[in-house]
Design a protein around this motif. Sequence first.
Motif, PDB file in Angstrom:
ATOM      1  N   PHE A 293       0.849  -1.199   0.000  1.00  0.00           N
ATOM      2  CA  PHE A 293       0.000   0.000   0.000  1.00  0.00           C
ATOM      3  C   PHE A 293       0.881   1.244   0.000  1.00  0.00           C
ATOM      4  O   PHE A 293       2.024   1.218   0.460  1.00  0.00           O
ATOM      5  N   PHE A 294       0.341   2.343  -0.496  1.00  0.00           N
ATOM      6  CA  PHE A 294       0.929   3.661  -0.295  1.00  0.00           C
ATOM      7  C   PHE A 294       0.079   4.372   0.758  1.00  0.00           C
ATOM      8  O   PHE A 294      -1.124   4.106   0.884  1.00  0.00           O
ATOM      9  N   GLU A 295       0.698   5.289   1.509  1.00  0.00           N
ATOM     10  CA  GLU A 295      -0.088   6.061   2.458  1.00  0.00           C
ATOM     11  C   GLU A 295       0.579   7.390   2.761  1.00  0.00           C
ATOM     12  O   GLU A 295       1.809   7.517   2.693  1.00  0.00           O
ATOM     13  N   SER A 296      -0.254   8.380   3.076  1.00  0.00           N
ATOM     14  CA  SER A 296       0.224   9.700   3.450  1.00  0.00           C
ATOM     15  C   SER A 296       0.752   9.656   4.883  1.00  0.00           C
ATOM     16  O   SER A 296       0.199   8.951   5.731  1.00  0.00           O
ATOM     17  N   PRO A 297       1.802  10.413   5.193  1.00  0.00           N
ATOM     18  CA  PRO A 297       2.304  10.441   6.572  1.00  0.00           C
ATOM     19  C   PRO A 297       1.267  10.976   7.563  1.00  0.00           C
ATOM     20  O   PRO A 297       1.350  10.695   8.760  1.00  0.00           O
ATOM     21  N   HIS A 298       0.282  11.723   7.070  1.00  0.00           N
ATOM     22  CA  HIS A 298      -0.748  12.287   7.947  1.00  0.00           C
ATOM     23  C   HIS A 298      -1.781  11.242   8.374  1.00  0.00           C
ATOM     24  O   HIS A 298      -2.504  11.445   9.349  1.00  0.00           O
TER      25      HIS A 298
ATOM     26  N   GLU B 298      10.753   6.937   3.010  1.00  0.00           N
ATOM     27  CA  GLU B 298      11.828   7.653   2.324  1.00  0.00           C
ATOM     28  C   GLU B 298      12.810   6.701   1.641  1.00  0.00           C
ATOM     29  O   GLU B 298      14.038   6.856   1.766  1.00  0.00           O
ATOM     30  N   LEU B 299      12.304   5.728   0.915  1.00  0.00           N
ATOM     31  CA  LEU B 299      13.150   4.732   0.257  1.00  0.00           C
ATOM     32  C   LEU B 299      14.151   5.376  -0.699  1.00  0.00           C
ATOM     33  O   LEU B 299      13.787   6.248  -1.486  1.00  0.00           O
ATOM     34  N   THR B 300      15.384   4.949  -0.627  1.00  0.00           N
ATOM     35  CA  THR B 300      16.545   5.386  -1.415  1.00  0.00           C
ATOM     36  C   THR B 300      17.005   6.800  -1.069  1.00  0.00           C
ATOM     37  O   THR B 300      17.968   7.288  -1.656  1.00  0.00           O
ATOM     38  N   LYS B 301      16.346   7.452  -0.115  1.00  0.00           N
ATOM     39  CA  LYS B 301      16.727   8.813   0.248  1.00  0.00           C
ATOM     40  C   LYS B 301      17.644   8.803   1.478  1.00  0.00           C
ATOM     41  O   LYS B 301      17.902   7.766   2.082  1.00  0.00           O
ATOM     42  N   THR B 302      18.101   9.965   1.867  1.00  0.00           N
ATOM     43  CA  THR B 302      19.053  10.093   2.965  1.00  0.00           C
ATOM     44  C   THR B 302      18.534   9.493   4.263  1.00  0.00           C
ATOM     45  O   THR B 302      19.264   8.832   4.998  1.00  0.00           O
ATOM     46  N   TYR B 303      17.259   9.729   4.566  1.00  0.00           N
ATOM     47  CA  TYR B 303      16.702   9.272   5.837  1.00  0.00           C
ATOM     48  C   TYR B 303      15.825   8.032   5.668  1.00  0.00           C
ATOM     49  O   TYR B 303      14.806   7.874   6.354  1.00  0.00           O
ATOM     50  N   GLU B 304      16.232   7.152   4.769  1.00  0.00           N
ATOM     51  CA  GLU B 304      15.488   5.901   4.568  1.00  0.00           C
ATOM     52  C   GLU B 304      15.368   5.135   5.883  1.00  0.00           C
ATOM     53  O   GLU B 304      16.312   5.048   6.668  1.00  0.00           O
ATOM     54  N   GLU B 305      14.161   4.578   6.093  1.00  0.00           N
ATOM     55  CA  GLU B 305      13.910   3.809   7.318  1.00  0.00           C
ATOM     56  C   GLU B 305      12.878   2.732   7.026  1.00  0.00           C
ATOM     57  O   GLU B 305      11.887   2.978   6.345  1.00  0.00           O
ATOM     58  N   VAL B 306      13.118   1.525   7.525  1.00  0.00           N
ATOM     59  CA  VAL B 306      12.170   0.433   7.383  1.00  0.00           C
ATOM     60  C   VAL B 306      11.859  -0.101   8.773  1.00  0.00           C
ATOM     61  O   VAL B 306      12.745  -0.595   9.480  1.00  0.00           O
ATOM     62  N   LEU B 307      10.599   0.035   9.187  1.00  0.00           N
ATOM     63  CA  LEU B 307      10.141  -0.469  10.485  1.00  0.00           C
ATOM     64  C   LEU B 307       9.433  -1.790  10.254  1.00  0.00           C
ATOM     65  O   LEU B 307       8.516  -1.873   9.442  1.00  0.00           O
ATOM     66  N   ARG B 308       9.837  -2.828  10.973  1.00  0.00           N
ATOM     67  CA  ARG B 308       9.247  -4.155  10.794  1.00  0.00           C
ATOM     68  C   ARG B 308       8.669  -4.648  12.109  1.00  0.00           C
ATOM     69  O   ARG B 308       9.193  -4.358  13.178  1.00  0.00           O
ATOM     70  N   GLY B 309       7.578  -5.408  12.022  1.00  0.00           N
ATOM     71  CA  GLY B 309       6.956  -5.959  13.223  1.00  0.00           C
ATOM     72  C   GLY B 309       5.509  -6.298  12.963  1.00  0.00           C
ATOM     73  O   GLY B 309       5.042  -6.283  11.824  1.00  0.00           O
ATOM     74  N   GLY B 310       4.762  -6.588  14.042  1.00  0.00           N
ATOM     75  CA  GLY B 310       3.336  -6.830  13.907  1.00  0.00           C
ATOM     76  C   GLY B 310       2.593  -5.530  13.665  1.00  0.00           C
ATOM     77  O   GLY B 310       3.074  -4.444  14.028  1.00  0.00           O
ATOM     78  N   LEU B 311       1.419  -5.602  13.057  1.00  0.00           N
ATOM     79  CA  LEU B 311       0.663  -4.390  12.752  1.00  0.00           C
ATOM     80  C   LEU B 311       0.303  -3.599  14.008  1.00  0.00           C
ATOM     81  O   LEU B 311       0.302  -2.366  13.993  1.00  0.00           O
ATOM     82  N   GLY B 312       0.001  -4.309  15.099  1.00  0.00           N
ATOM     83  CA  GLY B 312      -0.328  -3.618  16.342  1.00  0.00           C
ATOM     84  C   GLY B 312       0.847  -2.810  16.853  1.00  0.00           C
ATOM     85  O   GLY B 312       0.698  -1.640  17.256  1.00  0.00           O
ATOM     86  N   GLU B 313       2.016  -3.412  16.834  1.00  0.00           N
ATOM     87  CA  GLU B 313       3.235  -2.733  17.278  1.00  0.00           C
ATOM     88  C   GLU B 313       3.557  -1.538  16.396  1.00  0.00           C
ATOM     89  O   GLU B 313       3.901  -0.449  16.880  1.00  0.00           O
ATOM     90  N   LEU B 314       3.424  -1.714  15.096  1.00  0.00           N
ATOM     91  CA  LEU B 314       3.707  -0.621  14.159  1.00  0.00           C
ATOM     92  C   LEU B 314       2.703   0.511  14.311  1.00  0.00           C
ATOM     93  O   LEU B 314       3.060   1.684  14.166  1.00  0.00           O
ATOM     94  N   ALA B 315       1.439   0.162  14.593  1.00  0.00           N
ATOM     95  CA  ALA B 315       0.415   1.190  14.802  1.00  0.00           C
ATOM     96  C   ALA B 315       0.756   2.037  16.030  1.00  0.00           C
ATOM     97  O   ALA B 315       0.595   3.268  16.019  1.00  0.00           O
TER      98      ALA B 315
ATOM     99  N   LEU C 119       5.761   9.982  11.621  1.00  0.00           N
ATOM    100  CA  LEU C 119       6.518   9.481  10.479  1.00  0.00           C
ATOM    101  C   LEU C 119       6.354  10.449   9.307  1.00  0.00           C
ATOM    102  O   LEU C 119       5.245  10.826   8.955  1.00  0.00           O
ATOM    103  N   ARG C 120       7.455  10.803   8.712  1.00  0.00           N
ATOM    104  CA  ARG C 120       7.433  11.785   7.624  1.00  0.00           C
ATOM    105  C   ARG C 120       7.866  11.167   6.304  1.00  0.00           C
ATOM    106  O   ARG C 120       8.442  10.094   6.268  1.00  0.00           O
ATOM    107  N   GLY C 121       7.595  11.884   5.227  1.00  0.00           N
ATOM    108  CA  GLY C 121       8.079  11.483   3.917  1.00  0.00           C
ATOM    109  C   GLY C 121       7.159  10.538   3.171  1.00  0.00           C
ATOM    110  O   GLY C 121       6.020  10.297   3.569  1.00  0.00           O
TER     111      GLY C 121
END
Length: 277
Positions: free
Chosen positions: A161-166, A190-207, A215-217
């Motif tokens: 999915f895609f989603e807005s940071p808001h 922010e894939l391939t950018k300076t502040y790229e970040e990948v958060l992994r885990g269960g959906l509850g934890e990520l929520a 989360l920005r970008g």
Amino acid sequence: MTGRLILAGTPIGDVEDASPRLRRLLVEADVVAAEDTRRLHALAGRLELKMTGRILSYHEHNESARADELLDVVENGGTVLIVTDAGMPSVSDPGYRVVTRAIERGLPVTSAPGPSAVLTALAVSGLPTDRFCFEGFPPRKPGERSRAFELLADERRTMVFFESPHRVDQTLAAMAEAFGADRPAAVCRELTKTYEEVLRGGLGELAETAAQEQLRGEISIVVSGAPQRETATTAELVAEVLSRVAGGERLKEAVAGVADAAGVHKRELYAAALAAK
């Protein structure tokens, strides 16, 4: 001689991902149709390129009206290059309508492949990649979003999915409710950018993380497909039906409920329950 309509992938972050073919086409194309002409000029500047063709805007609000104008150039032998702000045209971006119109007119369509946020997020998510589907942006309204996720609750393929940071915190919370808090997922920012970040885990934890941190970008969410259900035997299903009947439920209603949940035919289960009763 008929020209060409070319859909070209542009960098989703790192400008060095621009292919040599993209660089050449930006210089040589007779017309470059861009989702945002200002971003196109900025990209050309970073690539140190001088575009010689005509630059036109081509976005979601004018793509249907402008399609034939672009295709007239192709029909008369010109090269028309379609680019978006980032990634591949027509993938959650303008491009689909001009392609379908070109097919209707019998004009050639080709692509200069390039970066894709969908495939990049999928690749770094750590989730199964053998079968996947792209669902784009979820509905904005809470009710419509929840219903959309309910329909996807049993989807076996990995979902992107895609989603807005808001809205990412609300979307992750709705996913956790529909898919389960423990369903594995990845939030790619922010894939391939300076502040790229990948958060992994269960959906509850990520929520919870998204609710606590802003989360920005540009954000892509990758969700693991539904786990395979264990197939219950006919005897086990009949026992469940009879238990519900003993609790006061009508046989027909009990059969319908159990059959729908198990994904079996109601008629066969009804016959088996009737025989056992």
